[in-house]
Design a protein around this motif. Structure first.
Motif, short mmCIF file in Angstrom:
data_model
loop_
_atom_site.label_atom_id
_atom_site.label_comp_id
_atom_site.label_asym_id
_atom_site.label_seq_id
_atom_site.Cartn_x
_atom_site.Cartn_y
_atom_site.Cartn_z
N GLU A 50 0.84 -1.39 -0.04
CA GLU A 50 0.01 -0.04 0.14
C GLU A 50 0.76 1.37 0.03
OE1 GLU A 50 -3.44 2.50 2.51
OE2 GLU A 50 -3.19 0.29 2.96
N THR A 51 2.01 1.12 0.74
CA THR A 51 2.78 2.37 0.63
C THR A 51 3.25 2.42 -0.67
OG1 THR A 51 3.50 2.04 3.00
CG2 THR A 51 5.00 3.35 1.69
N ALA A 52 3.89 1.39 -1.38
CA ALA A 52 4.41 1.80 -2.56
C ALA A 52 3.21 2.18 -3.72
CB ALA A 52 4.87 0.48 -3.36
N ALA A 53 2.02 1.99 -3.40
CA ALA A 53 0.80 1.97 -4.28
C ALA A 53 0.88 3.73 -4.13
CB ALA A 53 -0.29 1.55 -3.92
N ARG A 54 0.83 4.06 -2.87
CA ARG A 54 0.34 5.64 -2.45
C ARG A 54 1.73 6.48 -2.94
NH1 ARG A 54 -3.62 7.01 0.41
NH2 ARG A 54 -4.68 5.56 1.79
N ARG A 55 2.86 5.98 -2.96
CA ARG A 55 3.96 6.43 -3.48
C ARG A 55 3.97 6.61 -5.10
NH1 ARG A 55 7.83 4.23 -5.90
NH2 ARG A 55 7.64 2.25 -5.37
N GLU A 56 3.52 5.88 -5.66
CA GLU A 56 3.38 5.71 -7.18
C GLU A 56 2.33 6.60 -7.56
OE1 GLU A 56 5.21 4.49 -9.72
OE2 GLU A 56 6.60 3.46 -8.48
N LEU A 57 1.30 6.87 -6.90
CA LEU A 57 0.08 7.50 -7.05
C LEU A 57 0.60 9.09 -7.08
CD1 LEU A 57 -3.11 8.07 -7.65
CD2 LEU A 57 -3.46 7.99 -5.28
N ALA A 58 1.21 9.33 -5.94
CA ALA A 58 1.74 10.74 -5.87
C ALA A 58 3.02 11.08 -6.97
CB ALA A 58 2.25 10.97 -4.37
N GLU A 59 3.78 10.18 -7.14
CA GLU A 59 4.70 10.44 -8.22
C GLU A 59 4.15 10.66 -9.51
OE1 GLU A 59 8.55 7.89 -6.25
OE2 GLU A 59 7.51 7.41 -8.04
N GLU A 60 3.10 9.68 -10.09
CA GLU A 60 2.75 10.02 -11.38
C GLU A 60 1.45 10.78 -11.67
OE1 GLU A 60 2.15 6.05 -12.94
OE2 GLU A 60 4.14 5.44 -12.67
N THR A 61 0.82 11.05 -10.54
CA THR A 61 -0.34 12.02 -10.69
C THR A 61 -0.42 13.32 -9.87
OG1 THR A 61 -1.59 11.23 -8.98
CG2 THR A 61 -1.59 9.93 -11.02
N GLY A 62 0.49 13.35 -8.71
CA GLY A 62 0.81 14.53 -7.60
C GLY A 62 -0.38 14.24 -6.62
N VAL A 63 -1.19 13.32 -6.72
CA VAL A 63 -2.04 13.17 -5.69
C VAL A 63 -1.97 12.58 -4.57
CG1 VAL A 63 -4.47 11.75 -5.21
CG2 VAL A 63 -4.26 12.98 -7.44
N VAL A 64 -2.13 13.13 -3.38
CA VAL A 64 -1.75 12.52 -2.10
C VAL A 64 -3.14 12.45 -1.36
CG1 VAL A 64 0.68 13.39 -1.99
CG2 VAL A 64 -1.25 14.67 -1.06
N ARG A 65 -4.04 13.16 -1.68
CA ARG A 65 -5.24 12.97 -0.62
C ARG A 65 -6.21 12.01 -1.47
NH1 ARG A 65 -7.58 18.99 0.00
NH2 ARG A 65 -6.56 19.20 -2.30
N ALA A 66 -6.21 10.72 -0.81
CA ALA A 66 -7.01 9.74 -1.62
C ALA A 66 -7.45 8.59 -0.36
CB ALA A 66 -6.26 8.83 -2.35
N THR A 67 -8.31 8.08 -0.17
CA THR A 67 -8.84 7.11 0.78
C THR A 67 -8.92 5.59 0.13
OG1 THR A 67 -10.26 8.82 1.96
CG2 THR A 67 -10.82 6.40 2.28
N TYR A 68 -8.22 4.78 0.84
CA TYR A 68 -8.15 3.59 0.65
C TYR A 68 -9.34 2.88 0.66
CZ TYR A 68 -7.28 -1.87 1.27
OH TYR A 68 -7.29 -3.06 1.13
N MET A 69 -9.76 1.97 -0.51
CA MET A 69 -11.16 1.40 -0.72
C MET A 69 -11.28 -0.40 -0.73
SD MET A 69 -12.67 3.77 -3.53
CE MET A 69 -14.07 3.04 -3.95
N GLY A 70 -9.78 -0.66 -1.38
CA GLY A 70 -9.75 -2.19 -1.49
C GLY A 70 -8.51 -2.23 -2.03
N ARG A 71 -8.37 -3.74 -2.37
CA ARG A 71 -7.18 -4.27 -3.00
C ARG A 71 -7.78 -5.59 -3.60
NH1 ARG A 71 -2.33 -6.14 0.23
NH2 ARG A 71 -2.09 -7.71 -1.29
N THR A 72 -6.75 -5.95 -4.58
CA THR A 72 -6.98 -7.37 -5.21
C THR A 72 -6.21 -8.33 -4.46
OG1 THR A 72 -5.07 -6.95 -6.70
CG2 THR A 72 -7.22 -6.46 -7.50
N ASP A 73 -6.85 -9.39 -4.57
CA ASP A 73 -6.32 -10.65 -3.84
C ASP A 73 -5.24 -11.33 -4.67
OD1 ASP A 73 -8.13 -10.52 -1.79
OD2 ASP A 73 -9.62 -11.73 -2.73
N GLY A 74 -4.00 -11.20 -4.05
CA GLY A 74 -2.84 -12.06 -4.69
C GLY A 74 -2.45 -11.16 -5.89
N TRP A 75 -1.81 -11.76 -6.62
CA TRP A 75 -0.93 -11.01 -7.73
C TRP A 75 -1.72 -11.35 -9.11
CZ3 TRP A 75 2.86 -7.86 -6.58
CH2 TRP A 75 3.82 -8.25 -5.33
#
Length: 162
Positions: A50-75
């Motif tokens: 989740e930390t990686a996802a938030r980092r990538e979101l901020a790096e690629e879009t500039g967005v830091v204000r986002a609420t976790y909703m869910g994630r996929t199971d497994g890869w």
């Protein structure tokens, strides 16, 4: 599946507008028609997904204000095409394994900054319907996007019928 030798660990992010549409970026320097995608990126050694996802979101879009909703199971895995000339395949990866995260966008449109971190991944962006995204991505990632669209369908707005 937690062990997938030869696949680069990666996270993908589906950013949902409060109305249920999703954020798509147009890949810089990639010709149409399959040049739209969600933010995604590699996971650093020892980094929480989740930390990686938030980092990538901020790096690629500039967005830091986002609420976790869910994630996929497994890869979710996809293979690079034989003729794919990218730095990842050159480093010996045969594809990527991804865990996808759904976040609700809690900011304002002015928060988007495609040049937030170094070399931009995207040259433009738009809101779209999740169900339409598998047809907008490069064909070798299409099955992964279909799996993501199915996994997060409950969060998504339905495209208008005409």
């Amino acid at each position: 599946m937690t062990d997938a030798p030869g696949y680069r660990p990666n996270v993908g992010i589906v950013l949902f507008h409060p109305d249920g549409r999703v954020w798509l970026g147009r890949r810089k320097g990639t010709p149409p028609p399959h040049n739209w995608q969600f933010p995604q990126g590699g996971v650093d050694p020892g980094e929480d997904l989740e930390t990686a996802a938030r980092r990538e979101l901020a790096e690629e879009t500039g967005v830091v204000r986002a609420t976790y909703m869910g994630r996929t199971d497994g890869w979710i895995l996809y293979d690079f095409p034989q003729d794919y000339a990218s730095s990842k395949s050159a480093r010996g990866f045969k594809g990527q394994k991804q865990v996808w995260f759904a976040f609700r966008f809690d900011g304002v449109e002015g928060d988007f900054d495609l040049e937030a971190h170094g070399e931009p991944e995207f040259e433009a962006w738009r809101w779209a319907y999740l169900a339409d995204t598998p047809g907008l991505i490069v064909p070798f990632k299409r099955h992964a996007y279909a799996a993501v669209a199915e996994a997060f369908a409950a969060f998504a707005a339905k495209p208008p019928t005409g």
